[in-house]
Write a protein that holds these residues in place. Structure first.
Motif, mmCIF file in Angstrom:
data_model
loop_
_atom_site.group_PDB
_atom_site.id
_atom_site.type_symbol
_atom_site.label_atom_id
_atom_site.label_comp_id
_atom_site.label_asym_id
_atom_site.label_seq_id
_atom_site.Cartn_x
_atom_site.Cartn_y
_atom_site.Cartn_z
ATOM 1 N N VAL A 1 0.856 -1.184 0.000
ATOM 2 C CA VAL A 1 0.000 0.000 0.000
ATOM 3 C C VAL A 1 0.893 1.234 0.000
ATOM 4 O O VAL A 1 1.831 1.341 0.792
ATOM 5 N N SER A 2 0.596 2.186 -0.900
ATOM 6 C CA SER A 2 1.289 3.472 -0.942
ATOM 7 C C SER A 2 0.280 4.575 -0.712
ATOM 8 O O SER A 2 -0.888 4.465 -1.125
ATOM 9 N N PHE A 3 0.710 5.658 -0.090
ATOM 10 C CA PHE A 3 -0.167 6.780 0.224
ATOM 11 C C PHE A 3 0.321 8.028 -0.501
ATOM 12 O O PHE A 3 1.505 8.361 -0.455
ATOM 13 N N SER A 4 -0.586 8.688 -1.173
ATOM 14 C CA SER A 4 -0.262 9.946 -1.838
ATOM 15 C C SER A 4 -0.416 11.076 -0.827
ATOM 16 O O SER A 4 -1.527 11.364 -0.378
ATOM 17 N N GLU A 5 0.689 11.713 -0.500
ATOM 18 C CA GLU A 5 0.673 12.753 0.527
ATOM 19 C C GLU A 5 1.104 14.104 -0.041
ATOM 20 O O GLU A 5 1.958 14.177 -0.935
ATOM 21 N N LYS A 6 0.493 15.143 0.476
ATOM 22 C CA LYS A 6 0.852 16.528 0.158
ATOM 23 C C LYS A 6 0.768 16.825 -1.338
ATOM 24 O O LYS A 6 1.602 17.534 -1.904
ATOM 25 N N ARG A 7 -0.239 16.276 -1.971
ATOM 26 C CA ARG A 7 -0.499 16.572 -3.378
ATOM 27 C C ARG A 7 -1.885 17.188 -3.515
ATOM 28 O O ARG A 7 -2.771 16.942 -2.701
ATOM 29 N N SER A 8 -2.081 17.952 -4.551
ATOM 30 C CA SER A 8 -3.373 18.592 -4.766
ATOM 31 C C SER A 8 -4.421 17.557 -5.166
ATOM 32 O O SER A 8 -4.090 16.441 -5.612
ATOM 33 N N SER A 9 -5.675 17.938 -5.034
ATOM 34 C CA SER A 9 -6.755 17.032 -5.433
ATOM 35 C C SER A 9 -6.714 16.766 -6.935
ATOM 36 O O SER A 9 -7.127 15.692 -7.388
ATOM 37 N N ASN A 10 -6.222 17.722 -7.712
ATOM 38 C CA ASN A 10 -6.103 17.514 -9.156
ATOM 39 C C ASN A 10 -5.085 16.428 -9.479
ATOM 40 O O ASN A 10 -5.328 15.548 -10.315
ATOM 41 N N VAL A 11 -3.926 16.486 -8.819
ATOM 42 C CA VAL A 11 -2.889 15.482 -9.062
ATOM 43 C C VAL A 11 -3.347 14.115 -8.547
ATOM 44 O O VAL A 11 -3.141 13.090 -9.209
ATOM 45 N N ASP A 12 -3.971 14.082 -7.376
ATOM 46 C CA ASP A 12 -4.500 12.810 -6.865
ATOM 47 C C ASP A 12 -5.518 12.203 -7.832
ATOM 48 O O ASP A 12 -5.552 10.980 -8.037
ATOM 49 N N PHE A 13 -6.338 13.057 -8.422
ATOM 50 C CA PHE A 13 -7.340 12.570 -9.379
ATOM 51 C C PHE A 13 -6.658 11.953 -10.603
ATOM 52 O O PHE A 13 -7.088 10.912 -11.107
ATOM 53 N N ALA A 14 -5.588 12.576 -11.061
ATOM 54 C CA ALA A 14 -4.832 12.019 -12.192
ATOM 55 C C ALA A 14 -4.178 10.697 -11.812
ATOM 56 O O ALA A 14 -4.151 9.747 -12.609
ATOM 57 N N ILE A 15 -3.658 10.611 -10.580
ATOM 58 C CA ILE A 15 -3.043 9.365 -10.108
ATOM 59 C C ILE A 15 -4.073 8.234 -10.104
ATOM 60 O O ILE A 15 -3.812 7.131 -10.592
ATOM 61 N N LEU A 16 -5.250 8.496 -9.582
ATOM 62 C CA LEU A 16 -6.296 7.471 -9.536
ATOM 63 C C LEU A 16 -6.717 7.040 -10.944
ATOM 64 O O LEU A 16 -6.981 5.860 -11.192
ATOM 65 N N SER A 17 -6.775 7.983 -11.860
ATOM 66 C CA SER A 17 -7.209 7.658 -13.221
ATOM 67 C C SER A 17 -6.188 6.808 -13.954
ATOM 68 O O SER A 17 -6.528 6.101 -14.904
ATOM 69 N N LEU A 18 -4.931 6.865 -13.530
ATOM 70 C CA LEU A 18 -3.881 6.084 -14.182
ATOM 71 C C LEU A 18 -3.793 4.653 -13.666
ATOM 72 O O LEU A 18 -3.072 3.836 -14.236
ATOM 73 N N CYS A 19 -4.506 4.365 -12.607
ATOM 74 C CA CYS A 19 -4.477 3.005 -12.066
ATOM 75 C C CYS A 19 -5.292 2.056 -12.944
ATOM 76 O O CYS A 19 -6.127 2.487 -13.744
ATOM 77 N N ASN A 20 -5.037 0.762 -12.776
ATOM 78 C CA ASN A 20 -5.772 -0.239 -13.545
ATOM 79 C C ASN A 20 -7.214 -0.381 -13.089
ATOM 80 O O ASN A 20 -8.128 -0.525 -13.900
ATOM 81 N N HIS A 21 -7.420 -0.346 -11.759
ATOM 82 C CA HIS A 21 -8.747 -0.568 -11.185
ATOM 83 C C HIS A 21 -8.973 0.441 -10.061
ATOM 84 O O HIS A 21 -8.060 1.165 -9.654
ATOM 85 N N THR A 22 -10.205 0.455 -9.540
ATOM 86 C CA THR A 22 -10.572 1.476 -8.563
ATOM 87 C C THR A 22 -11.360 0.875 -7.412
ATOM 88 O O THR A 22 -12.307 0.097 -7.630
ATOM 89 N N LEU A 23 -10.980 1.262 -6.217
ATOM 90 C CA LEU A 23 -11.749 0.975 -5.008
ATOM 91 C C LEU A 23 -12.357 2.302 -4.577
ATOM 92 O O LEU A 23 -11.686 3.148 -3.990
ATOM 93 N N ALA A 24 -13.632 2.498 -4.907
ATOM 94 C CA ALA A 24 -14.311 3.769 -4.630
ATOM 95 C C ALA A 24 -15.028 3.703 -3.291
ATOM 96 O O ALA A 24 -15.434 2.632 -2.830
ATOM 97 N N THR A 25 -15.191 4.857 -2.674
ATOM 98 C CA THR A 25 -15.897 4.907 -1.393
ATOM 99 C C THR A 25 -17.157 5.758 -1.527
ATOM 100 O O THR A 25 -18.213 5.263 -1.902
ATOM 101 N N VAL A 26 -17.050 7.058 -1.276
ATOM 102 C CA VAL A 26 -18.232 7.925 -1.251
ATOM 103 C C VAL A 26 -17.951 9.162 -2.099
ATOM 104 O O VAL A 26 -16.847 9.699 -2.090
#
Length: 411
Positions: free
Chosen positions: A339-364
């Motif tokens: 498990v890796s944690f994205s820290e101290k990044r903007s919500s825009n960059v985090d959104f790009a990181i999530l979109s580049l993943c193969n699959h998604t574990l979504a919450t709310v």
């Protein structure tokens, strides 16, 4: 000696000679005519057998000279996808969802991500709906997204739905000139223009914030202002390809997201068993929702349960956690493997990181929803995100809000 008497009449011989001479002249003319046709006609280019070597030489010379010439006329530009600039999310291939793409251990440009150019055709601008009034003037109508409010997820829903509704009705979509600034900051290829309010607009609202409303399939003869959240994939499902071509991250955001995966790859380069990694983006929304009574944030048990499901179905899974509450995530998920944690990044960059993943574990929330849509792989979602006694839950249609292929899970 007596002269021999002629065997035929002299007059007859003279007539026969004239007739024979005439026939010779006629045959000569015929031969000359045939030779003329033979030399001058393209259709007879093969020629008689005796002349074919000559014709063949002439044909080769003619074709050779033609092949070296450029035909006159206007030049048509190359409109193939390969001629257009590559506006992909990342310049390197996204990890294969079937675990066949190895992490390169010798290079530093190792980033997951799919190129959107491969599945995005040139965006088709919808033709505006036109009608002729009694005075003979042609009127043009548009669909106006007023900007109901919210951040990335809500704005993407309203933008995509306005685009889809406009296309359904053969109209152009227009967005509010300032209320979609977040999207313009995030994406580089948006095609819907921004504007102030349009004249003579009729306001239309959906029956529910998260349900499809078929009344938008046929709009009235006027400009239409959309007011509401329009959070259903059914409003824009037919135009997914066009929207993916528009939702392309800006270079600065994309490069920061790519850099994050380079760092992950470096941690795996000495482990031969980590050649093929399946990246699962985990978005944990907490923040303001913790104190909102109608919402229920995802529990630790749901997240762990979904993680276990991904591990059972894929090999060498690595989870990438993005959240507005990283301390909570580290406390509750820090003991999980890979498990890796994205820290101290903007919500825009985090959104790009999530979109580049193969699959998604979504919450709310809609941010999680669009992270799953952008990634395009297997997505799990939390089913108990709203209090069943509230309108937030009762007015939502699960089949209209969540994509059919997504996997529901509870605690």
């Amino acid at each position: 000696m007596a002269e021999f008497a002629p065997l035929v009449n002299t007059k007859t011989v003279s007539r026969w000679q004239r007739l024979r001479a005439g026939r010779v002249h006629f045959l000569v003319l015929v031969v000359v005519g045939l030779l003329y046709l033979t030399y001058s006609s393209e259709w007879l280019r093969g020629g008689p057998p005796i002349l074919r070597p000559f014709y063949d030489n002439q044909t080769v010379a003619t074709n050779s000279s033609r092949s070296n010439k450029t035909m006159p006329g206007p030049t048509t530009p190359n409109r193939s996808l390969t001629s257009t600039p590559n506006r992909s999310i990342t310049s390197t291939p996204k990890p294969n969802r079937t675990n066949t793409t190895p992490i390169n251990k010798t290079t530093t440009n190792i980033t997951p991500g799919k190129t959107t150019s491969s599945r995005s055709a040139t965006t088709v601008t919808p033709t505006r709906h036109q009608t002729t009034s009694g005075s003979g003037h042609t009127k043009t109508y548009s669909v106006y997204a007023s900007g109901r409010g919210g951040r990335i997820g809500n704005q993407m829903f309203e933008y995509a739905s306005a685009y889809g509704i406009a296309r359904m009705n053969n109209r152009s979509a227009v967005t509010h000139k300032t209320k979609f600034n977040t999207l313009w900051t995030l994406f580089t290829n948006l095609s819907v223009p921004r504007s102030g309010p349009l004249p003579n607009m009729k306001t239309m609202k959906p029956g529910s914030y998260a349900a499809y409303d078929p009344k938008f399939e046929k709009l009235p003869e006027s400009n239409v202002k959309l007011y509401g959240y329009f959070q259903s994939w059914k409003f824009f499902q037919k135009y997914e390809r066009d929207l993916r071509a528009q939702f392309v991250f800006r270079e600065a955001i994309r490069s920061k997201a790519s850099e994050y995966f380079v760092n992950i790859a470096q941690t795996h380069k000495n482990n031969s068993s980590d050649k093929n990694i399946t990246f699962v983006g985990v978005h944990v929304r907490r923040g303001d929702m913790v104190n909102l009574p109608r919402y229920r944030v995802a529990s630790k048990s749901y997240i762990v349960k979904a993680m276990d499901a991904f591990r059972r179905n894929f090999t060498r899974v690595h989870f990438v956690v993005c959240s507005d509450d990283i301390p909570w995530c580290k406390k509750n998920l820090g003991n999980q493997k890979n498990v890796s944690f994205s820290e101290k990044r903007s919500s825009n960059v985090d959104f790009a990181i999530l979109s580049l993943c193969n699959h998604t574990l979504a919450t709310v929330g809609t941010y999680s929803w669009w992270a799953g849509w952008m990634a395009g792989g297997v997505t799990t979602y939390y089913t108990r995100f709203a209090d069943p006694s509230t309108t937030l839950f009762t007015t939502l249609k699960f089949e209209d809000y969540f994509l059919p292929k997504w996997i529901p899970m509870s605690d």
